[in-house]
Write an enzyme that holds these catalytic residues in place. Structure first.
Site, PDB file in Angstrom:
ATOM      1  N   TRP A 138       1.189   5.621  -1.818  1.00  0.00           N
ATOM      2  CA  TRP A 138       0.875   6.599  -2.866  1.00  0.00           C
ATOM      3  C   TRP A 138       1.971   6.732  -3.907  1.00  0.00           C
ATOM      4  O   TRP A 138       1.741   7.313  -4.963  1.00  0.00           O
ATOM      5  CB  TRP A 138       0.591   7.952  -2.231  1.00  0.00           C
ATOM      6  N   TYR A 173       0.831  -1.203   0.000  1.00  0.00           N
ATOM      7  CA  TYR A 173       0.000   0.000   0.000  1.00  0.00           C
ATOM      8  C   TYR A 173       0.862   1.247   0.000  1.00  0.00           C
ATOM      9  O   TYR A 173       1.848   1.333   0.730  1.00  0.00           O
ATOM     10  CB  TYR A 173      -0.918   0.028   1.243  1.00  0.00           C
TER      11      TYR A 173
HETATM   12  N1  LIG Z   1      -2.454   8.490  12.017  1.00  0.00           N
HETATM   13  C1  LIG Z   1      -2.823   8.516  10.740  1.00  0.00           C
HETATM   14  N2  LIG Z   1      -2.218   7.718   9.860  1.00  0.00           N
HETATM   15  C2  LIG Z   1      -2.575   7.746   8.564  1.00  0.00           C
HETATM   16  C3  LIG Z   1      -3.596   8.620   8.111  1.00  0.00           C
HETATM   17  C4  LIG Z   1      -4.237   9.451   9.061  1.00  0.00           C
HETATM   18  O1  LIG Z   1      -5.148  10.237   8.736  1.00  0.00           O
HETATM   19  N3  LIG Z   1      -3.811   9.383  10.364  1.00  0.00           N
HETATM   20  N4  LIG Z   1      -3.939   8.619   6.786  1.00  0.00           N
HETATM   21  C5  LIG Z   1      -3.709   7.406   6.040  1.00  0.00           C
HETATM   22  C6  LIG Z   1      -3.886   7.621   4.610  1.00  0.00           C
HETATM   23  S1  LIG Z   1      -5.416   8.257   4.140  1.00  0.00           S
HETATM   24  C7  LIG Z   1      -2.964   7.286   3.685  1.00  0.00           C
HETATM   25  S2  LIG Z   1      -3.371   7.399   2.028  1.00  0.00           S
HETATM   26  C8  LIG Z   1      -1.656   6.767   4.077  1.00  0.00           C
HETATM   27  C9  LIG Z   1      -0.507   7.225   3.167  1.00  0.00           C
HETATM   28  O2  LIG Z   1       0.592   6.401   3.342  1.00  0.00           O
HETATM   29  P1  LIG Z   1       1.692   6.191   2.207  1.00  0.00           P
HETATM   30  O3  LIG Z   1       1.069   6.251   0.865  1.00  0.00           O
HETATM   31  O4  LIG Z   1       2.471   4.978   2.540  1.00  0.00           O
HETATM   32  O5  LIG Z   1       2.579   7.511   2.431  1.00  0.00           O
HETATM   33  P2  LIG Z   1       3.638   8.194   1.482  1.00  0.00           P
HETATM   34  O6  LIG Z   1       4.459   9.072   2.352  1.00  0.00           O
HETATM   35  O7  LIG Z   1       2.952   8.852   0.344  1.00  0.00           O
HETATM   36  O8  LIG Z   1       4.512   6.975   0.995  1.00  0.00           O
HETATM   37  C10 LIG Z   1       4.816   6.738  -0.331  1.00  0.00           C
HETATM   38  C11 LIG Z   1       6.260   6.287  -0.418  1.00  0.00           C
HETATM   39  O9  LIG Z   1       6.548   5.989  -1.781  1.00  0.00           O
HETATM   40  C12 LIG Z   1       7.843   6.491  -2.081  1.00  0.00           C
HETATM   41  N5  LIG Z   1       7.947   6.686  -3.548  1.00  0.00           N
HETATM   42  C13 LIG Z   1       7.617   7.789  -4.263  1.00  0.00           C
HETATM   43  N6  LIG Z   1       7.854   7.577  -5.568  1.00  0.00           N
HETATM   44  C14 LIG Z   1       8.352   6.318  -5.685  1.00  0.00           C
HETATM   45  C15 LIG Z   1       8.794   5.536  -6.803  1.00  0.00           C
HETATM   46  O10 LIG Z   1       8.759   5.934  -7.951  1.00  0.00           O
HETATM   47  N7  LIG Z   1       9.239   4.268  -6.516  1.00  0.00           N
HETATM   48  C16 LIG Z   1       9.277   3.781  -5.248  1.00  0.00           C
HETATM   49  N8  LIG Z   1       9.741   2.538  -5.089  1.00  0.00           N
HETATM   50  N9  LIG Z   1       8.881   4.501  -4.185  1.00  0.00           N
HETATM   51  C17 LIG Z   1       8.412   5.754  -4.402  1.00  0.00           C
HETATM   52  C18 LIG Z   1       7.933   7.765  -1.298  1.00  0.00           C
HETATM   53  O11 LIG Z   1       9.265   8.169  -1.137  1.00  0.00           O
HETATM   54  C19 LIG Z   1       7.242   7.381   0.004  1.00  0.00           C
HETATM   55  O12 LIG Z   1       8.135   6.889   0.940  1.00  0.00           O
HETATM   56  O13 LIG Z   1      -1.366   7.138   5.424  1.00  0.00           O
HETATM   57  C20 LIG Z   1      -2.374   6.713   6.321  1.00  0.00           C
HETATM   58  N10 LIG Z   1      -1.940   6.925   7.684  1.00  0.00           N
HETATM   59  N1  LIG Z   2      -1.745  18.587   1.829  1.00  0.00           N
HETATM   60  C1  LIG Z   2      -2.163  17.323   1.858  1.00  0.00           C
HETATM   61  N2  LIG Z   2      -3.396  17.004   1.395  1.00  0.00           N
HETATM   62  C2  LIG Z   2      -3.826  15.733   1.438  1.00  0.00           C
HETATM   63  C3  LIG Z   2      -3.012  14.675   1.908  1.00  0.00           C
HETATM   64  C4  LIG Z   2      -1.719  15.028   2.404  1.00  0.00           C
HETATM   65  O1  LIG Z   2      -0.951  14.171   2.876  1.00  0.00           O
HETATM   66  N3  LIG Z   2      -1.335  16.336   2.347  1.00  0.00           N
HETATM   67  N4  LIG Z   2      -3.458  13.371   1.887  1.00  0.00           N
HETATM   68  C5  LIG Z   2      -4.548  13.056   0.973  1.00  0.00           C
HETATM   69  C6  LIG Z   2      -5.167  11.767   1.299  1.00  0.00           C
HETATM   70  S1  LIG Z   2      -4.344  10.350   0.881  1.00  0.00           S
HETATM   71  C7  LIG Z   2      -6.390  11.646   1.849  1.00  0.00           C
HETATM   72  S2  LIG Z   2      -7.082  10.106   2.104  1.00  0.00           S
HETATM   73  C8  LIG Z   2      -7.164  12.823   2.214  1.00  0.00           C
HETATM   74  C9  LIG Z   2      -7.793  12.655   3.596  1.00  0.00           C
HETATM   75  O2  LIG Z   2      -8.804  13.577   3.756  1.00  0.00           O
HETATM   76  P1  LIG Z   2      -9.513  13.704   5.169  1.00  0.00           P
HETATM   77  O3  LIG Z   2      -9.726  12.379   5.757  1.00  0.00           O
HETATM   78  O4  LIG Z   2     -10.706  14.557   4.964  1.00  0.00           O
HETATM   79  O5  LIG Z   2      -8.367  14.498   5.953  1.00  0.00           O
HETATM   80  P2  LIG Z   2      -7.935  14.712   7.454  1.00  0.00           P
HETATM   81  O6  LIG Z   2      -6.947  15.826   7.384  1.00  0.00           O
HETATM   82  O7  LIG Z   2      -7.526  13.446   8.105  1.00  0.00           O
HETATM   83  O8  LIG Z   2      -9.230  15.208   8.194  1.00  0.00           O
HETATM   84  C10 LIG Z   2      -9.937  16.397   7.838  1.00  0.00           C
HETATM   85  C11 LIG Z   2     -10.352  17.114   9.099  1.00  0.00           C
HETATM   86  O9  LIG Z   2     -11.270  16.315   9.833  1.00  0.00           O
HETATM   87  C12 LIG Z   2     -11.240  16.757  11.178  1.00  0.00           C
HETATM   88  N5  LIG Z   2     -11.632  15.644  12.028  1.00  0.00           N
HETATM   89  C13 LIG Z   2     -10.857  14.624  12.458  1.00  0.00           C
HETATM   90  N6  LIG Z   2     -11.579  13.782  13.242  1.00  0.00           N
HETATM   91  C14 LIG Z   2     -12.832  14.293  13.299  1.00  0.00           C
HETATM   92  C15 LIG Z   2     -14.040  13.879  13.945  1.00  0.00           C
HETATM   93  O10 LIG Z   2     -14.115  12.866  14.639  1.00  0.00           O
HETATM   94  N7  LIG Z   2     -15.133  14.643  13.732  1.00  0.00           N
HETATM   95  C16 LIG Z   2     -15.113  15.774  12.974  1.00  0.00           C
HETATM   96  N8  LIG Z   2     -16.241  16.431  12.801  1.00  0.00           N
HETATM   97  N9  LIG Z   2     -13.973  16.196  12.379  1.00  0.00           N
HETATM   98  C17 LIG Z   2     -12.863  15.467  12.530  1.00  0.00           C
HETATM   99  C18 LIG Z   2      -9.819  17.215  11.440  1.00  0.00           C
HETATM  100  O11 LIG Z   2      -9.838  18.451  12.152  1.00  0.00           O
HETATM  101  C19 LIG Z   2      -9.213  17.336  10.064  1.00  0.00           C
HETATM  102  O12 LIG Z   2      -8.593  18.585   9.811  1.00  0.00           O
HETATM  103  O13 LIG Z   2      -6.336  13.987   2.233  1.00  0.00           O
HETATM  104  C20 LIG Z   2      -5.619  14.139   1.006  1.00  0.00           C
HETATM  105  N10 LIG Z   2      -5.073  15.460   0.970  1.00  0.00           N
HETATM  106 MO   LIG Z   3      -5.404   8.535   1.824  1.00  0.00          MO
END
Ligand SMILES: Nc1nc2c(c(=O)[nH]1)N[C@H]1C(S)=C(S)[C@@H](COP(=O)(O)OP(=O)(O)OC[C@H]3O[C@@H](n4cnc5c(=O)[nH]c(N)nc54)[C@H](O)[C@@H]3O)O[C@H]1N2
Ligand SMILES: Nc1nc2c(c(=O)[nH]1)N[C@H]1C(S)=C(S)[C@@H](COP(=O)(O)OP(=O)(O)OC[C@H]3O[C@@H](n4cnc5c(=O)[nH]c(N)nc54)[C@H](O)[C@@H]3O)O[C@H]1N2
Ligand SMILES: [Mo]
Length: 773
Positions: free
Chosen positions: A117, A115
């Site tokens: 991005w 998993y």
């Molecule tokens: N506590 C908490 N944890 C969360 C979340 C949260 O809201 N709270 N959000 C979750 C969500 S929604 C998501 S999507 C995940 C994201 O989690 P990840 O998708 O695992 O996070 P990234 O930092 O985007 O990791 C992508 C990795 O791919 C590497 N990469 C980039 N390009 C390439 C390439 O061309 N080749 C290779 N081999 N590697 C490459 C980057 O250097 C990076 O280390 O995190 C989750 N974790």
């Molecule tokens: N700049 C930037 N943008 C991103 C990403 C990133 O890494 N960087 N990651 C992308 C990815 S992979 C994803 S999946 C999306 C995730 O998108 P979301 O899941 O919408 O993002 P979050 O920032 O986790 O949460 C949005 C807001 O929800 C509020 N929140 C948290 N818990 C609760 C709750 O229990 N109740 C209520 N009412 N509010 C709550 C927090 O204050 C937070 O700022 O974002 C995407 N956008």
């Molecule tokens: Mo995500």
């Protein structure tokens, strides 16, 4: 005498925007935003620094213990130094391990869920390339769902028949601008998160949409513990809800609608299944507890009159009810989404322009925006012969409990016994919850192989580390999943150090394992790109859209698709005629009560939306010892852990640490001042962070964004102090319920204290210690 710099420009794209890469004398020096992007993201500015940063992996490396003692050295993961080796040696080692594990344990012992991005670009999409390769090797254990919306992907199809309400396309902003009077946004519509889009972004438009809706008279309510979750340009009303209590608030709103004759009983009868049973629960007919505004006020920390007033306003105008995806990334995360759909059904506006509901507005770029008529070009993957994929966030459970039983969406399943983990394009030491538990789980497999451009925590916990190129170092074709453009991604620079493309690394392994021809089908990089473009161009032609030939596309740098004349309205056809356009649910209607889910018999996800107390929240007994609810939101200056090492992200740090936002009263009670280094802790772990004080966060709530590179004081040691502020050291690793088994990251209680004395220096961005053989 200085000579004229040799400057070239290459069209390119990342998951935070399209740009022109400016290359001076062979060096990538600047990223200039795509001219058609109305709101480009500052994250682009980090790219040149990232490409040449000292955290790049310059050549293949093997963990010293692994070279000397093989799998017996597993406890050294995270702690051992790394020995640089040649590509040939590294690839021989990986091929031998793949062959050994397959022969001894079968393909079900190989985990390649991987998993993550990764980067934009469809040919070089890391996980797809890995899974294509592993498909030819005989299969692998994969992962189902996403960290983003795991709970939603399980619950929403049971209720609405498919995942469109959460994955899109949802009702377009143009429809909201034209028709909507009130947007009630649970979790807000944070501008911060619109910077980023899945697989890429051509245009950012949320700011413009919000300004136009506001100018058209639409009112906005931000239901969130954090005020900044909605832009001030829409002059939002702020309801500072207690985290994880949204289901209770929605029930309170629903109770007012039901008891004041404001529910649309015709719509509930014609388009919904099971409202009566839900109403019995809502009114407290069986348990004697009406879920009224006063009941909801006690749970949510809001005022009962404010709840009643909001319900009346929602019923009086065209209302769009939204929830950001964050709501379902908490314990019992299925419930707020199910309850939100139920609330919208009671308002009776589902399928009307600008009304109803949508899940994910403001979560990610392109939600409610304009789309391409066809999907993205995709590298084909052979069918996976191994059928035992795991729910995406159960990785530590799987490694710690081989053969263990678990439930998932109605099925009784068992975890496979994993011997080899292969990660390409993801960072589990960023994304997974409870990292100390992951450190322990990570000691179980015999072999761990990671491809990475940078020395991330995941690379530093691998046995064999293969340096991957960044997208700037290769050609590709790409586009955003929710965007109307497709881009040529032109190679801007030569590979840095000895980095190789993931595609080429697997070609080298396929060669060693005897399936090179099947793997590359005789095409080189540009051959594949042209092939993928042509396949997609023909699909577009089938959808009535004509795109240029490949040569023209590559030269101009992009295709674009026009905006539709009529804005999209989710469920419009179903609303107009539910008999002719039934939903793909068992009843053909919206399932407020689901006989299917009820038949599973899950106490943590019963047959209709229900208030279930989370394991950790401000009402829990555990709050006596750890009295602050931590939100680990998405970061503003980076994508997850990506680019954390660069100036754009570092500008937000406090005393080199990830900032933690505290309410002023909570800080004062602890003697914490702005800029102090603080220790954030609970029974799972401890991190250092930098204090930021605010009135814009509910008292009792703290916010520590995800993505600070994990930086344990004693690498490899369970429980070691993380010097840098990685939120996942503190989060809870528990499935949302037996239905979805999604991540519960947003349900975590912590305590914060000021530290005295000099904090240890952050070393996350320095390469790990090197060793000679
Ligand atoms: N506590 C908490 N944890 C969360 C979340 C949260 O809201 N709270 N959000 C979750 C969500 S929604 C998501 S999507 C995940 C994201 O989690 P990840 O998708 O695992 O996070 P990234 O930092 O985007 O990791 C992508 C990795 O791919 C590497 N990469 C980039 N390009 C390439 C390439 O061309 N080749 C290779 N081999 N590697 C490459 C980057 O250097 C990076 O280390 O995190 C989750 N974790
Ligand atoms: N700049 C930037 N943008 C991103 C990403 C990133 O890494 N960087 N990651 C992308 C990815 S992979 C994803 S999946 C999306 C995730 O998108 P979301 O899941 O919408 O993002 P979050 O920032 O986790 O949460 C949005 C807001 O929800 C509020 N929140 C948290 N818990 C609760 C709750 O229990 N109740 C209520 N009412 N509010 C709550 C927090 O204050 C937070 O700022 O974002 C995407 N956008
Ligand atoms: Mo995500």
């Amino acid at each position: 005498m200085t000579s004229e710099a040799n400057v070239t420009r290459r069209r390119h794209m990342a998951q935070w925007g399209a740009f022109e890469a400016v290359v001076e004398n062979g060096r990538f020096v600047a990223a200039e935003p795509f001219a058609d992007d109305p709101e480009p993201s500052d994250i682009l500015q980090a790219m040149p620094e990232s490409v040449y940063h000292r955290s790049r992996i310059d050549r293949p490396h093997v963990r010293q213990g692994f070279l000397e003692r093989g799998p017996d050295s597993r406890a050294g993961r995270g702690a051992d130094p790394y020995v640089p080796v040649s590509w040939d040696r590294a690839l021989d080692l990986v091929a031998d391990e793949l062959a050994r594990v397959k022969a001894a344990h079968g393909n079900e012992a190989i985990f390649a869920g991987s998993y993550g991005w990764a980067s934009a670009g469809q040919l070089h999409h890391s996980k797809t390339v890995l899974q294509r390769f592993m498909g030819f090797h005989g299969g692998y254990v994969g992962q189902m769902g996403s960290y983003s919306v795991a709970a939603a992907l399980a619950i929403v199809p049971h209720v609405t028949g498919d995942a469109a309400a959460t994955a899109g396309p949802i009702t377009s902003w143009e429809s909201i601008i034209a028709e909507c009077g009130l947007v009630v946004a649970f979790g807000g519509l944070p501008m911060r998160n619109d910077q980023v889009g899945t697989r890429g972004v051509g245009e950012h438009r949320l700011g413009g949409y919000l300004a136009r809706a506001h100018a058209a008279g639409c009112r906005f309510v931000n239901v969130s513990p954090v005020r900044a979750d909605m832009s001030e340009t829409v002059e939002p009303e702020w309801l500072a809800i207690r985290p994880n209590t949204d289901t209770a608030l929605m029930l309170g709103l629903a109770h007012t609608l039901a008891s004041e004759g404001l529910a649309d009983r015709d719509f509930l009868a014609s388009h919904c299944h099971g409202y009566d049973r839900f109403e019995a629960y809502l009114l407290g007919r069986n348990d004697g507890q009406p879920k009224d505004a006063a009941w909801a006020a006690a749970l949510t920390g809001l005022e009962a009159p404010a709840i009643r007033d909001l319900a009346r306003r929602m019923a009086a105008t065209r209302t769009m009810v939204t929830a950001s995806w964050s709501l379902q990334r908490g314990d019992h995360g299925e419930q707020p989404f199910w309850m939100l759909i139920t609330l919208a059904a009671m308002l009776g506006q589902i399928g009307l322009p600008g009304g109803g509901f949508g899940l994910g507005y403001g979560s990610i770029a392109g939600m409610g925006g304009v789309r391409r008529p066809v999907g993205l070009p995709t590298l084909p993957r052979p069918e996976n012969q191994v059928r035992n994929s795991i729910p995406v966030a159960r990785i530590a459970d799987m490694l710690l409990d081989p053969g263990g039983a678990y439930d998932f969406n109605g099925a009784a399943r068992r975890y496979p016994d994993i011997r080899l983990v292969y990660w390409c394009g993801g960072n589990p030491f960023h994304h997974h919850q409870d990292l100390n538990r992951l450190v322990e789980a990570w000691r179980r497999p015999e072999t761990i192989v990671v491809h990475e451009p940078w020395w991330t925590a995941t690379a530093r916990h691998a046995d064999i580390v293969l340096p991957a190129t960044t997208s700037l170092e290769r050609n590709d074709v790409g586009g955003g999943q929710r965007d109307r453009y497709l881009f040529a991604m032109q190679q801007a620079i030569e590979p840095v150090g000895e980095a190789r493309n993931d595609f080429d690394i697997f070609a080298g392994l396929a060669e060693r394992l005897g399936f090179a021809e099947a793997y590359d089908e005789g095409r080189d990089e540009m051959g594949w790109i042209e092939h993928l473009y042509e396949v997609t161009r023909q699909q577009a032609a089938g959808a009535g859209v004509s795109w240029p030939d490949f040569e023209t596309f590559w030269r101009t740098g992009h295709t674009e698709s026009p905006e539709a004349e009529t804005p999209h309205v989710l469920f419009a056809a179903f609303r107009a005629d539910p008999e002719a356009h039934p939903l793909r649910t068992p009843s053909g209607k919206l399932e407020i009560h689901s006989p299917t889910i009820e038949s599973f018999g899950y106490d943590d996800c019963p047959g209709m939306p229900t208030w279930l107390t989370p394991t950790e929240w401000l009402g829990a007994a555990a709050a006596a010892r750890h009295p602050l609810h931590m939100l680990s939101s998405q970061p503003g200056g980076r994508l997850h852990s990506q680019l954390d090492q660069c100036a754009v992200s570092r500008a937000g740090k406090v005393a080199d640490r990830e900032p933690i936002v505290l309410n002023r009263a909570d800080a004062a009670a602890r003697g914490i001042a702005e800029g102090d280094v603080v220790r954030v802790f609970n029974d799972r772990g401890q991190v250092l962070a930098g204090a930021v004080l605010s009135d814009g966060i509910r008292a009792g709530v703290v916010q520590l964004s995800t993505g600070a590179w994990y930086d344990p004081e004693t690498p490899g040691e369970i429980g070691s102090l993380d010097k840098h502020g990685n939120a996942n050291v503190l989060t809870l690793d528990k499935g949302t319920s037996r239905l979805a088994q999604g991540p519960s990251a947003h349900s975590a209680l912590v305590e914060v204290e000021r530290i005295t004395g000099e904090p240890p220096a952050v070393t996350a961005f320095d390469p790990p210690p090197a060793a000679a053989e």
